[in-house]
Design an enzyme around this catalytic site. Structure first.
Site, short mmCIF file in Angstrom:
data_model
loop_
_atom_site.label_atom_id
_atom_site.label_comp_id
_atom_site.label_asym_id
_atom_site.label_seq_id
_atom_site.Cartn_x
_atom_site.Cartn_y
_atom_site.Cartn_z
N HIS A 259 0.85 -1.19 0.00
CA HIS A 259 0.00 0.00 0.00
C HIS A 259 0.89 1.24 0.00
CE1 HIS A 259 -1.91 3.17 2.68
NE2 HIS A 259 -2.68 3.19 1.62
N HIS B 211 2.57 11.41 -0.14
CA HIS B 211 1.67 11.03 0.96
C HIS B 211 1.92 12.02 2.09
CE1 HIS B 211 -0.07 7.88 3.94
NE2 HIS B 211 -1.05 8.54 3.33
#
Length: 325
Positions: free
Chosen positions: A47, A126
């Site tokens: 992920h 992110h």
């Protein structure tokens, strides 16, 4: 000796799936699994795979998806706020090569263009953006593939933060230039035997409308995301989804927990890794009870954070034993 011959000769002793070398496990699977479409195998995934190289410098901007409050706090209180972005933004500590070496075969690649960047470089993100460019990471993947000719990767390109049509054109050109004849077209049967026979090693999923113009790019791979910060809640969401069947092709069950701003503020001394490590035993217990295949309630790709922790990868690979009985 061909890739298939190598796999055949290496399986004469029929080792346990859990004992397969993680850097080359696909090529050493039992022959019976060579005819199974990859969307029916259990495949370990990463992920948000490229967060090990988030830019720690103060010059790096916060990505524009962050809440306005965090962006303002970062602007005026950077020394206090920036550490939180890194503690909760890093989902993988291993480099992409190390992730592949430890058995990961699906990479969640979230693409972005840095704001106010005059170059044509693209990055991952992110919370903040990465120091490595997309092209640098893809070249590293290509080098790894050349050394591991029996392994097949699923690369999921998505999000495309700040990209216009010109950048999509450039990115697709880069994908083709890097992987050349290793790119598998969507017309392929998707079994290991069929991929090996034609030298295909990369299934590139592209989550954008332009994908329909390119037969060497696969459509979006559905990602089941529970959006929960507690394991019990995450498992409940997935069990409910399983009762309604599964997508017909590739799909991902993301066992990554969600850390929202409320959770982070209430756990100021913790990090995402702390959350993952405390929940891993329960999550892996649930994974061990899953079965791959085409039937209702089955799994395909299972993606997690910090993929080298807690026996995650061998646990997923071992699920393929159900397809041998």
């Amino acid at each position: 000796m061909t890739v298939s011959d190598q796999g055949m000769s290496s399986m004469e002793g029929h080792p346990s799936l859990k004992e397969l070398p993680l850097d080359s496990w696909m090529g050493l699977l039992p022959v019976a699994l060579w005819e199974v479409p990859l969307w029916n195998l259990a495949i370990p995934g990463s992920h948000n795979a490229i967060t090990y190289c988030l830019d720690k410098s103060d010059r790096s901007p916060v990505d524009v998806t962050q809440p306005d409050l965090l962006q303002k706090l970062d602007k005026y209180m950077k020394p206090l706020i920036r550490p939180f972005f890194h503690k909760w933004g890093v989902t993988q500590e291993l480099t992409v090569k190390e992730q592949l070496d430890c058995g990961v075969r699906y990479l969640d690649l979230r693409i972005a263009r840095r704001p106010n960047d005059s170059s044509t470089h693209l990055y991952f993100y992110h919370g903040v953006y990465t120091t490595l460019t997309v092209e640098m990471v893809l070249q590293e993947i290509r080098t790894w593939l050349d050394i591991h000719p029996s392994e097949v990767l699923l690369l999921s390109f998505s999000h495309f933060l700040g990209l216009n049509q010109d950048f999509h054109t450039e990115l697709i050109s880069t994908i083709r230039t890097v992987f050349t004849s290793k790119l598998c077209p969507i017309t392929n049967m998707g079994t290991l035997r069929s991929l090996w026979s034609l030298g295909y090693q990369v299934i590139a999923s592209y989550d954008h409308s332009v994908v329909h113009l390119h037969n060497d790019l696969w459509p979006h791979i559905p990602y089941w995301w529970a959006n929960k910060c507690k394991v019990q809640d995450l498992v409940e969401v997935f069990e409910n989804k399983k009762q309604h069947g599964r997508p017909g092709g590739f799909f991902v069950t993301g066992i990554n927990l969600t850390e929202d701003l409320k959770y982070i503020c209430s756990h100021p001394t913790e990090s995402l890794k702390d959350l993952v490590m405390s929940s891993n035993p329960t999550l892996l217990s649930w994974v061990r009870g899953q079965i791959p295949g085409p039937q209702m309630g089955s799994v395909n790709i299972i993606a997690g954070d910090f993929v080298s922790e807690g026996d995650f990868v061998p646990t997923v690979i071992t699920l393929n034993r159900h397809l041998l009985t």
